[in-house]
Scaffold this active site. Structure first.
Site, mmCIF file in Angstrom:
data_model
loop_
_atom_site.group_PDB
_atom_site.id
_atom_site.type_symbol
_atom_site.label_atom_id
_atom_site.label_comp_id
_atom_site.label_asym_id
_atom_site.label_seq_id
_atom_site.Cartn_x
_atom_site.Cartn_y
_atom_site.Cartn_z
ATOM 1 N N GLY A 9 -11.195 -2.955 -8.791
ATOM 2 C CA GLY A 9 -12.082 -3.117 -7.828
ATOM 3 C C GLY A 9 -13.177 -3.898 -7.256
ATOM 4 O O GLY A 9 -13.830 -4.663 -7.931
ATOM 5 N N ALA A 127 -22.104 -3.085 -5.451
ATOM 6 C CA ALA A 127 -21.116 -3.826 -4.683
ATOM 7 C C ALA A 127 -19.770 -2.984 -3.958
ATOM 8 O O ALA A 127 -19.319 -2.160 -4.101
ATOM 9 C CB ALA A 127 -19.940 -4.444 -6.306
ATOM 10 N N LYS A 183 -26.133 9.637 -14.741
ATOM 11 C CA LYS A 183 -25.472 8.333 -13.081
ATOM 12 C C LYS A 183 -25.022 9.466 -12.528
ATOM 13 O O LYS A 183 -24.852 9.284 -11.416
ATOM 14 C CB LYS A 183 -24.515 7.140 -14.584
ATOM 15 C CG LYS A 183 -24.006 6.569 -13.793
ATOM 16 C CD LYS A 183 -25.084 5.811 -12.312
ATOM 17 C CE LYS A 183 -23.841 5.197 -10.958
ATOM 18 N NZ LYS A 183 -22.972 4.333 -11.526
ATOM 19 N N ASN A 191 -23.315 9.662 -3.057
ATOM 20 C CA ASN A 191 -21.349 9.722 -2.967
ATOM 21 C C ASN A 191 -21.373 10.468 -1.788
ATOM 22 O O ASN A 191 -20.514 9.614 -1.055
ATOM 23 C CB ASN A 191 -20.652 9.157 -4.391
ATOM 24 C CG ASN A 191 -21.231 8.261 -5.510
ATOM 25 O OD1 ASN A 191 -22.293 7.818 -5.253
ATOM 26 N ND2 ASN A 191 -20.447 7.768 -6.071
ATOM 27 N N GLU A 266 -13.696 10.214 -6.131
ATOM 28 C CA GLU A 266 -14.060 10.768 -7.317
ATOM 29 C C GLU A 266 -15.068 12.096 -7.330
ATOM 30 O O GLU A 266 -15.219 12.180 -8.183
ATOM 31 C CB GLU A 266 -14.565 9.802 -8.499
ATOM 32 C CG GLU A 266 -14.230 8.528 -8.716
ATOM 33 C CD GLU A 266 -15.008 7.612 -9.162
ATOM 34 O OE1 GLU A 266 -14.247 6.146 -10.486
ATOM 35 O OE2 GLU A 266 -15.657 6.746 -8.456
HETATM 36 O O1 PAF Z 1 -20.636 4.355 -7.374
HETATM 37 C C1 PAF Z 1 -21.323 3.901 -6.313
HETATM 38 O O2 PAF Z 1 -21.463 3.525 -5.405
HETATM 39 C C2 PAF Z 1 -22.276 3.650 -7.096
HETATM 40 O O3 PAF Z 1 -22.985 4.906 -8.266
HETATM 41 C C3 PAF Z 1 -23.805 3.153 -6.375
HETATM 42 C C4 PAF Z 1 -24.437 3.019 -7.822
HETATM 43 C C5 PAF Z 1 -24.432 4.534 -6.518
HETATM 44 C C6 PAF Z 1 -24.516 2.656 -5.420
HETATM 45 O O4 PAF Z 1 -23.611 2.757 -4.673
#
Ligand code: PAF
Length: 301
Positions: A9, A127, A183, A191, A266
């Site tokens: 991805g 990304a 994280k 998200n 997710e």
């Molecule tokens: O899941 C994501 O999109 C990435 O972990 C992050 C760092 C929040 C950037 O969009």
């Protein structure tokens, strides 16, 4: 080094392209992205400008390379299947590194792969999947890698220097489980909020009401982490989350991209796990519950 990137991805393709400059890389992913890479190569735009001709296949059965490193970059709901599929590629020294979002990947990998092979990592790069064969690198972030038992090993040092040589700024952690939690706390606000609102990460700081919401979610998620013995400062996590939002302001979060592409998200592995811990410990986690239920409802459509 011979590297298989399983899950091509946005993040997998970005890392694969960067690592392919100095290593033998094979990308494993899905059509039509893989078909385009086979025909025209893989192009990265944005913060990185690169086109690489990198072998790309749709199944591990087509990988004819003895893998020193398998980078798992699949979505967390595919981790079990992915770890099962990469198993035939393993030799005694192969490292399997999870570079995924979510709190439950390592346990899932361990169901199929011996613990000695597994390392873990987190990355805050942003990304964006632009079109088949093309990825936009929207935000430069940092990457952290570590052994599951925290010991600084020779193979870990080697991996970190390979990543740094590829231009992927990478550090070592002697407590990678804590980094995975940090994280996940960051992801727990960015998200689902961006996915539900359909906005870029940066908007969360442009709107003062959303900025406050990010702070509340970070605080609640940090408290849930402490129930599992991961002691993090909510204030520090708020600052860290805002830093990631600023660094990836132009990114569509991975969860928003999933919603836009009509794919599963997710949410289970991020807010879902946080909610479950709260429920088990009889602690109310209203914000994670609402975010979990909102995103789950979106996906039911
Ligand atoms: O899941 C994501 O999109 C990435 O972990 C992050 C760092 C929040 C950037 O969009």
């Amino acid at each position: 080094m011979n590297i298989v990137v399983f899950g091509s991805g946005a993040i997998g393709s970005l890392f694969g392209a960067l690592l392919a400059k100095q290593n033998k890389v094979v990308l494993v992913g899905r059509a039509p992205h893989i078909k385009c890479i086979q025909q025209k190569g893989l192009t990265i735009n944005g913060k990185t400008h690169l086109t690489v001709n990198v072998p790309a296949v749709e199944s591990t059965k087509e990988v004819f390379l003895s893998a020193d490193l398998i980078l798992l970059t699949v979505k967390s709901y595919d981790t079990e299947t992915a770890s099962n599929q990469v198993r035939p590629l393993l030799h005694d020294q192969t490292m399997v590194v999870s570079l995924q979002n979510g709190l439950d990947n390592i346990e899932k990998i361990e169901q199929n792969i011996e613990k000695k092979h597994i390392l873990a990592g987190v990355t805050t790069h942003g990304a964006l999947f632009s079109a088949p064969g093309t990825i936009i690198h929207t935000g430069k972030g940092k990457t952290i890698l570590g052994e599951l038992d925290g010991r600084p090993s020779e193979r870990l040092n080697m991996l970190i220097s390979i990543f740094n040589q590829a231009g992927i700024e990478t550090q070592m952690s002697i407590d990678i489980k804590r980094e995975i939690w940090r994280k996940a706390i960051i992801n727990s606000s960015i998200n689902p909020l961006t996915a539900f609102l359909g906005c870029k990460n940066g908007y969360l700081l442009e709107n003062p009401l959303l900025e406050k919401t990010v702070e509340y979610v970070c605080t609640e998620s940090s408290r849930i982490a402490s129930l599992k013995g991961i002691i993090v400062s909510p204030v520090e996590m708020i600052e860290k989350t805002k830093e990631v939002i600023r660094d990836t302001a132009e990114n569509d979060s991975s969860m928003l991209q999933s919603i836009q592409q009509g794919k599963k998200t997710e949410i289970e592995s991020i807010n879902g796990v946080l909610l479950r811990i709260g429920t088990e410990q009889k602690i109310d986690t209203p914000l994670n519950r609402i975010l979990f239920e909102l995103i789950t409802s979106l996906c039911l459509h």
